[in-house]
Design an enzyme around this catalytic site. Structure first.
Site, PDB file in Angstrom:
ATOM      1  N   ILE A 139      50.059  33.389   6.188  1.00 39.20           N
ATOM      2  CA  ILE A 139      50.735  32.875   7.378  1.00 39.20           C
ATOM      3  C   ILE A 139      51.020  34.027   8.333  1.00 39.20           C
ATOM      4  O   ILE A 139      51.599  35.045   7.940  1.00 39.20           O
ATOM      5  CB  ILE A 139      52.039  32.146   6.975  1.00 39.20           C
ATOM      6  CG1 ILE A 139      51.671  30.961   6.070  1.00 39.20           C
ATOM      7  CG2 ILE A 139      52.807  31.666   8.205  1.00 39.20           C
ATOM      8  CD1 ILE A 139      52.822  30.343   5.354  1.00 39.20           C
ATOM      9  N   CYS A 140      50.582  33.853   9.570  1.00 36.63           N
ATOM     10  CA  CYS A 140      50.744  34.849  10.640  1.00 36.63           C
ATOM     11  C   CYS A 140      50.187  36.203  10.160  1.00 36.63           C
ATOM     12  O   CYS A 140      49.025  36.294   9.802  1.00 36.63           O
ATOM     13  CB  CYS A 140      52.202  34.918  11.072  1.00 36.63           C
ATOM     14  SG  CYS A 140      52.439  35.900  12.544  1.00 36.63           S
ATOM     15  N   GLN A 141      51.020  37.241  10.110  1.00 38.86           N
ATOM     16  CA  GLN A 141      50.540  38.547   9.657  1.00 38.86           C
ATOM     17  C   GLN A 141      50.035  38.462   8.214  1.00 38.86           C
ATOM     18  O   GLN A 141      49.088  39.163   7.834  1.00 38.86           O
ATOM     19  CB  GLN A 141      51.687  39.558   9.748  1.00 38.86           C
ATOM     20  CG  GLN A 141      51.305  40.981   9.452  1.00 38.86           C
ATOM     21  CD  GLN A 141      52.527  41.874   9.339  1.00 38.86           C
ATOM     22  OE1 GLN A 141      53.598  41.440   8.926  1.00 38.86           O
ATOM     23  NE2 GLN A 141      52.376  43.121   9.738  1.00 38.86           N
ATOM     24  N   GLY A 143      48.378  36.129   7.131  1.00 36.86           N
ATOM     25  CA  GLY A 143      47.007  35.656   7.278  1.00 36.86           C
ATOM     26  C   GLY A 143      46.049  36.825   7.469  1.00 36.86           C
ATOM     27  O   GLY A 143      44.924  36.824   6.950  1.00 36.86           O
TER      28      GLY A 143
END
Lengths: 347, 277
Positions: A139-141, A143
């Site tokens: 998720i986000c970073q 990811g």
């Protein structure tokens, strides 16, 4: 004109009185988040295991959250929990909690986070589950970390899910990337040691200064008009303000290689001296993003499709939501869960 | 549960409504007094969420003062707009300064408060120049560097405020063009927020804005480092552990942590080798 002001004033004061009344009766917020077994601890990192509810035999799913903010957002409340929703589908979930780095962690870099911690997590889950491959969701970073890992160790990742993940930092309208471009992050980190979480929060608020500042402040009463919405609002605020500091070295490396160097696209992102090549990813990918995301523009996430090889199965889910709403809002969560479930269940 | 303060507030609201929602000085004073009570004794209403009660009262007072200021000019729309611009300029300055408050110990050295209310003007800068040139002996080198960094950070703040004021100007123009008298006050505020933030995002594509923002952040980092160096000098002179010594100790701890981690990995590899064997 004066009447308009007075009417607005009366309305706002009624809302204020109502909010005060709701708060006066609201019990303290119960800490129900991330209640799970800790199965691995490395320095400040903990690996949490949410045991599957059924007996389905399938590879476990590891969730890799960002270093920024806390993964509690994935288990915000019993009725608003991405983790519990996935668990209810019979998934065996492992969640990485990076913890709160302190000054002693300022030299921890991306080699440690990806090459050591994430790798150890995968190894641990493989050993515990008996599967040769795991499913990985970033998720986000987180990811970005997951993409890096899946490209360096493609044999270990069966399926990959990226949620609101930045990939290309050179796309138009990526304000955060533009903010970083001319900033001397090394000097900033040197002055602080670690980058303070509160400082980061202010930077995020500065991406939409009015809507996340004055307009939000003025509308506070409106968010506290009944016990249910008040509790959710307070939990969200608690999460927003619970921001760990970022380990100094990792911050510099991430800013320099990922943001300024557009490392994932340019092939200049290295972990343990090995170049991260997105073309090495073999796992089928589900890429989920919000079309109204002001932190990570959709175009940045969508760049993943052209950065991998055409042979790698790739699907997208675009949701009409912002960065957090994409996986937390009632409107989107069930769509996200269904899409992940379908993606992971496909042969 | 009975909450006398909330009851008083509800009574005030009822009277306000009964009198045709007209706010006079007496009613405003009563309201201010009530908000002060909420701010000072929020726990009377809720010990669990006292901080939120306080914040709500604080915000409401801040909002009221803006409404009052605008209402003073209510008859003349150009005056009203001028006032709004002034408020927004002040908002920009506050927004910047909120992001960086000086360390408590640095404040007296720079003869200022931890939370500045305004950025520097020419006169203040000249005073600092004067101070700097009066401290030109080697023993004051670090202090001089600190003053120099402070001045540069202030100047960077001026540059950034100018950029942000341009955004305000552009956003105000757009707002005027899109102004819809039929919208409620709430919708007006939301519209304004959207227009401002869109303008802000567009302006951020401009290198001048990026440089201004980064210049200010870089200036802030330089200032903090100059402060750290001064502290190092002072603590070393006093024979106390200095920030730089602390940095070195942290580095050594990290090296030890890495050695232990390597050993753990080797041990683990040996163990799994044994099992395999």
């Amino acid at each position: 004109m004066a009447n308009r002001y007075n009417q607005a004033l009366l309305d706002s004061q009624k809302e204020l009185a109502k909010a005060m009344a709701v708060l006066s009766e609201l019990p303290p917020l119960e800490d129900s988040s991330l209640k799970a077994e800790v199965v691995l601890t490395l320095d400040k990192m903990r690996l949490l295991h949410f045991k599957q509810s059924g007996r389905r035999r399938q590879p476990p799913l590891i969730i890799c959250y960002a270093l920024v903010n806390r993964p509690t957002i994935l288990d915000l409340a019993p009725d608003r929990s991405l983790v519990q929703d996935l668990r209810a589908k019979g998934r065996d979930i492992y969640l990485i909690d990076w913890g709160y780095p302190d000054l002693c962690d300022r030299h921890i870099g991306l080699d440690d986070y990806i090459g050591d911690y994430l790798d150890s997590v995968v190894q641990c889950v493989i050993e515990r589950s008996g599967f040769e491959q795991i499913d990985l969701m970033g998720i986000c970073q987180g990811g970005v970390f997951s993409l890096a890992y899946a490209s360096l160790k493609p044999e270990r990742v069966r399926k990959l899910v990226t949620l609101v993940t930045p990939v290309d930092t050179d796309v138009e309208g990526f304000t955060l990337s533009e903010m970083v471009r001319e900033t001397n992050i090394e000097q900033l980190v040197k002055s602080y040691g670690n980058l303070p979480g509160q400082f980061l929060n202010q930077i995020y608020a500065a991406l939409k200064p009015l809507q996340l500042g004055v307009v939000k402040e003025m509308g506070l009463s409106r968010s506290i008009q009944d016990p249910t919405s008040a509790e959710l609002f307070l939990r969200m605020e608690q999460w927003i303000n619970d921001s760990p500091d970022l380990a100094g070295r990792a911050t510099i490396e991430f800013a320099e290689t990922f943001f300024k160097g557009n490392g994932l696209i340019q092939g200049s992102f290295y972990v343990d001296s090995k170049a991260v090549k997105l073309t090495s990813i073999r796992s089928p990918i589900l890429n989920i993003f919000g079309t109204k995301d002001h932190l990570v523009p959709p175009a940045s996430s969508q760049a993943l499709q052209t950065a991998i090889t055409p042979n790698t199965p790739y699907q997208e889910l675009a949701l009409p939501a912002g960065h957090i709403g994409a996986f937390i809002s009632d409107r989107c969560r069930s769509q996200v869960i269904d899409a992940i479930e379908t993606h992971l269940s496909q042969k | 549960m009975n909450h006398p303060l909330l009851d008083q507030f509800n009574q005030w609201l009822q009277q306000f409504e009964q009198t045709g929602s007209v706010i006079d000085t007496t009613r405003l004073n009563e309201w201010n007094h009530l908000m002060d009570q909420f701010q000072t004794h929020p726990e009377q209403l809720s010990s669990n969420h006292a901080q939120w009660i306080k914040t709500l009262a604080q915000n409401s007072k801040a909002m009221m003062s803006v409404v009052e200021a605008l209402q003073d000019q209510a008859t003349d729309s150009s005056e009203q707009l001028k006032k709004l611009r002034e408020e927004l300029h002040q908002f920009n300055v506050q927004l910047l300064l909120q992001q960086a408050s000086l360390p408590q110990q640095m404040a007296p050295l720079l003869f200022t408060h931890t939370h500045l209310s305004t950025l520097f003007n020419e006169e203040q800068l000249a005073k600092f120049e004067q101070l700097k040139s009066s401290l030109n002996t080697p023993q004051f080198e670090k202090l001089n560097q600190l003053i120099e960094s402070f001045m540069q950070w202030q100047q960077a703040g001026q540059t950034l405020t100018e950029e942000m004021n341009q955004i305000t100007e552009l956003a105000t123009q757009t707002w005027q063009e899109q102004f819809d008298d039929s919208l409620s006050a709430k919708d007006q505020i939301e519209l304004w927020g959207k227009i401002y933030d869109n303008t802000y995002q567009v302006q951020f594509q401009e290198p001048s804005m990026q440089l201004a923002q980064s210049g200010w952040l870089n200036g802030w980092a330089d200032l903090k480092l100059a402060w750290k160096q001064l502290l190092t000098q002072l603590t070393e002179q006093a024979g106390l552990p200095s920030p730089e010594q602390l940095d070195r100790m942290i580095e050594q701890l990290d090296q030890q942590r890495r050695r232990i981690r390597q050993l753990e990995k080797r041990l683990s590899a040996l163990e799994s080798g044994d099992h395999n064997g």
